[in-house]
Write an enzyme that holds these catalytic residues in place. Structure first.
Site, mmCIF file in Angstrom:
data_model
loop_
_atom_site.group_PDB
_atom_site.id
_atom_site.type_symbol
_atom_site.label_atom_id
_atom_site.label_comp_id
_atom_site.label_asym_id
_atom_site.label_seq_id
_atom_site.Cartn_x
_atom_site.Cartn_y
_atom_site.Cartn_z
ATOM 1 C CE1 TYR A 1 39.349 38.156 41.191
ATOM 2 C CE2 TYR A 1 40.386 36.223 40.218
ATOM 3 C CZ TYR A 1 39.664 37.404 40.086
ATOM 4 O OH TYR A 1 39.250 37.819 38.840
ATOM 5 C CE LYS B 1 37.798 37.733 35.546
ATOM 6 N NZ LYS B 1 36.699 37.693 36.544
ATOM 7 C CG ASN C 1 33.226 38.022 35.199
ATOM 8 O OD1 ASN C 1 34.401 37.696 35.051
ATOM 9 N ND2 ASN C 1 32.816 38.717 36.241
ATOM 10 C CD GLU D 1 43.854 44.189 40.907
ATOM 11 O OE1 GLU D 1 42.980 43.952 41.752
ATOM 12 O OE2 GLU D 1 43.587 44.607 39.766
ATOM 13 C CG HIS E 1 40.450 41.698 37.120
ATOM 14 N ND1 HIS E 1 39.792 41.693 38.332
ATOM 15 C CD2 HIS E 1 41.500 42.569 37.263
ATOM 16 C CE1 HIS E 1 40.416 42.519 39.169
ATOM 17 N NE2 HIS E 1 41.451 43.052 38.545
#
Ligand code: DAT
Ligand code: MG
Length: 144
Positions: free
Chosen positions: A51, A11, A114, A128, A117
Site C-alpha cells: 500500500y 481481507k 471493506n 501486485e 482488494h
C-alpha cells in the site's frame, strides 16, 4: 479471447468471518478463473510495501494494522476484461456507496474493513501479482 487478469485479496475481516467460501463462489459465478491462490499473514513491512501509494494518507496506519490483523487470501484471477469486471463485482471502496449485490456491499463492515482488494490497472495487477506469486505458483489461463 482476451485473457486479461487481475489480482485480488480477500481481507482479514472477511477471512475471520468465514466469508472466504462465499466470496470465492461469487468470484467463480462471475466467470473468473483462479490462476493462483494462497492464504498468508502479511508482515507489517509487506503490507506497507503493498500500500505504499497511500503512505502519508490519514488512513494509512489503520489500513496497515488492519491488513496485518489476520490471514488474507491472495489470488490471480482471469476472465475477459478482468480488471473492469472485477472492480464492478467488488463495488465502491466505501461500502455505503457500493451497489447492491457487490462483494463489498454484502461483506464489508466499513471503508477500512471493506472485505476485498482488486487491482486498479493492468500495470498494478502485474506488479501486485508478482509481489505475491512466483512463476511456479501460478497457472496461466487456459482457452475456454
Ligand atoms: P480501493 O481498495 O477501492 O482501490 P483505495 O485504493 O483508494 O481503494 O484505498 C485502498 C484501501 O485503503 C481501501 O480498500 C480501504 C482503505 N481506505 C481508503 N480510503 C479510506 C478512508 N477514507 N478511510 C479508511 N480507509 C480507507
Ligand atoms: Mg486501490
Amino acid at each position: 479471447m482476451n485473457n486479461d487478469f487481475t489480482f485480488a485479496i480477500i481481507k482479514p475481516n472477511a477471512v475471520k468471518n468465514k466469508k472466504t467460501g462465499p466470496i470465492l463462489a461469487m468470484i467463480n459465478d462471475a466467470g473468473f478463473r483462479i490462476c493462483a491462490m494462497k492464504m498468508i499473514l502479511l508482515t507489517k513491512q509487506q503490507a506497507q510495501a503493498f500500500y505504499r501509494v497511500h503512505s502519508g494518507r490519514p488512513f494509512y496506519d489503520g489500513l496497515i494494522e488492519f491488513m496485518t490483523s489476520g490471514p488474507v487470501v491472495a489470488m490471480i484471477l482471469s476472465r475477459e476484461n478482468a480488471l473492469e469486471e472485477f472492480r464492478r463485482l467488488i463495488g465502491e471502496t466505501d461500502p455505503s456507496k457500493a451497489e447492491s449485490g457487490t462483494i463489498r456491499k454484502i461483506f464489508a463492515s466499513s471503508v477500512q474493513m471493506n472485505a476485498i482488494h482488486g487491482s486498479d490497472s493492468q500495470e498494478n495487477a502485474i506488479k501486485e501479482a508478482a509481489f505475491f506469486f512466483s512463476e511456479f505458483e501460478r497457472f496461466y489461463p487456459v482457452e475456454e
